[in-house]
Motif scaffolding. Sequence first.
Motif, short mmCIF file in Angstrom:
data_model
loop_
_atom_site.label_atom_id
_atom_site.label_comp_id
_atom_site.label_asym_id
_atom_site.label_seq_id
_atom_site.Cartn_x
_atom_site.Cartn_y
_atom_site.Cartn_z
N GLY A 3 1.17 -1.22 0.00
CA GLY A 3 -0.23 -0.24 -0.19
C GLY A 3 1.40 1.49 0.27
O GLY A 3 1.94 0.78 0.06
N HIS A 4 0.67 2.41 -0.73
CA HIS A 4 1.25 3.34 -0.43
C HIS A 4 0.55 5.05 -0.17
O HIS A 4 -0.47 5.28 -1.10
CB HIS A 4 1.93 3.97 -1.74
CG HIS A 4 2.96 4.61 -1.60
ND1 HIS A 4 4.37 4.56 -1.09
CD2 HIS A 4 3.31 5.49 -2.48
CE1 HIS A 4 5.08 5.72 -1.30
NE2 HIS A 4 4.29 6.32 -2.12
N GLY A 5 0.85 5.72 0.71
CA GLY A 5 0.25 7.42 1.09
C GLY A 5 -1.10 6.75 1.33
O GLY A 5 -1.90 8.04 1.40
N GLY A 6 -1.84 6.02 1.09
CA GLY A 6 -3.28 5.86 1.78
C GLY A 6 -3.87 5.65 0.96
O GLY A 6 -5.31 5.92 0.61
N HIS A 7 -3.86 5.87 -0.77
CA HIS A 7 -4.23 5.46 -2.01
C HIS A 7 -5.09 4.31 -2.15
O HIS A 7 -5.22 3.29 -1.27
CB HIS A 7 -3.26 5.90 -3.20
CG HIS A 7 -2.61 7.15 -3.33
ND1 HIS A 7 -2.96 8.27 -2.65
CD2 HIS A 7 -0.73 6.99 -3.20
CE1 HIS A 7 -1.62 9.30 -3.21
NE2 HIS A 7 -1.21 8.64 -2.31
N HIS A 8 -6.25 4.75 -2.97
CA HIS A 8 -7.29 3.59 -3.45
C HIS A 8 -5.87 2.72 -4.10
O HIS A 8 -5.76 3.19 -5.10
CB HIS A 8 -8.22 3.41 -4.05
CG HIS A 8 -9.07 4.16 -3.28
ND1 HIS A 8 -9.21 5.91 -2.58
CD2 HIS A 8 -10.57 3.72 -2.09
CE1 HIS A 8 -10.88 5.80 -1.31
NE2 HIS A 8 -11.17 4.72 -2.05
N VAL A 9 -6.16 1.00 -4.13
CA VAL A 9 -5.19 0.38 -5.15
C VAL A 9 -6.46 -0.33 -5.83
O VAL A 9 -7.62 -0.96 -5.09
CB VAL A 9 -4.93 -0.98 -4.31
CG1 VAL A 9 -3.74 -1.47 -5.26
CG2 VAL A 9 -3.71 0.24 -3.08
N HIS A 10 -6.27 -0.55 -7.12
CA HIS A 10 -7.51 -0.97 -8.06
C HIS A 10 -6.13 -2.21 -8.69
O HIS A 10 -5.07 -2.37 -9.40
CB HIS A 10 -7.98 -0.33 -8.86
CG HIS A 10 -8.61 -0.89 -10.16
ND1 HIS A 10 -9.80 -1.43 -9.58
CD2 HIS A 10 -8.00 -1.61 -11.36
CE1 HIS A 10 -10.84 -2.12 -10.82
NE2 HIS A 10 -9.81 -1.70 -11.54
#
Length: 227
Positions: free
Chosen positions: A86-93
């Motif tokens: 995960g990174h920076g709290g960004h959404h992941v798709h």
Amino acid sequence: MPFTVLNSRMVEARIGPGQRLFSQRGAMLAYRGEVSFTPNIQGGQGGVGSMIGRRIAGEATPLMTVEVPQGLNGQGGAPIATVMFGHGGHHVHVVDLTGETLYVEADRLLAFDGTLQQGTMFMGSQGGVMGMVRGQVTGQGLFTTTLKGVGSAAVMAHGGVIELPITPQRPVHVDPQAYVAHRGDIRNKLSTALGWRDMVGRGSGEAFQLELSGQGTVYVQASEEKL
């Protein structure tokens, strides 16, 4: 090695002996098992050519190689390692590829399968001058990263991602700031919703639209905010 979605902002990858994947440095959140993390200076599976392309493109997003050494055996047939990203709290798709090519900005790549062939494409070749204008309007480079083959890639976005199908009969227009990635046999060009006189004194906003036509899929985020 498919990614498992843990929640909207985290994914997990299972890695067996001799397998590897690439990720952004600093994207590892936790892991279990025997796994090594090393800086990658060859531009992923694409080798030196990909690295040079990334440098020319100004895509300085550093990668790391994540792998399990050969010769290690899991217990009870379980995978040697599981790694959470995960990174920076960004959404992941997660995008699963079955031989086609994914076009995505380098800074949106969270992690991708080591079996995928990485490259760099000059966006001006899709849409001519308009493709180059797109780079200026969006603040992104004139180049984009490509991933080709059979495997999975985890990309990042603001506010989640939707997949919009593109067909020859139904092209899709996207705000350039909301564009995340696309795959398939797609042509893109930048179009304007207003006349040049109407645009004087305006920000880009909806004045510019990225038109995608052909056969494939475009991934759109629920925000105009850049990573």
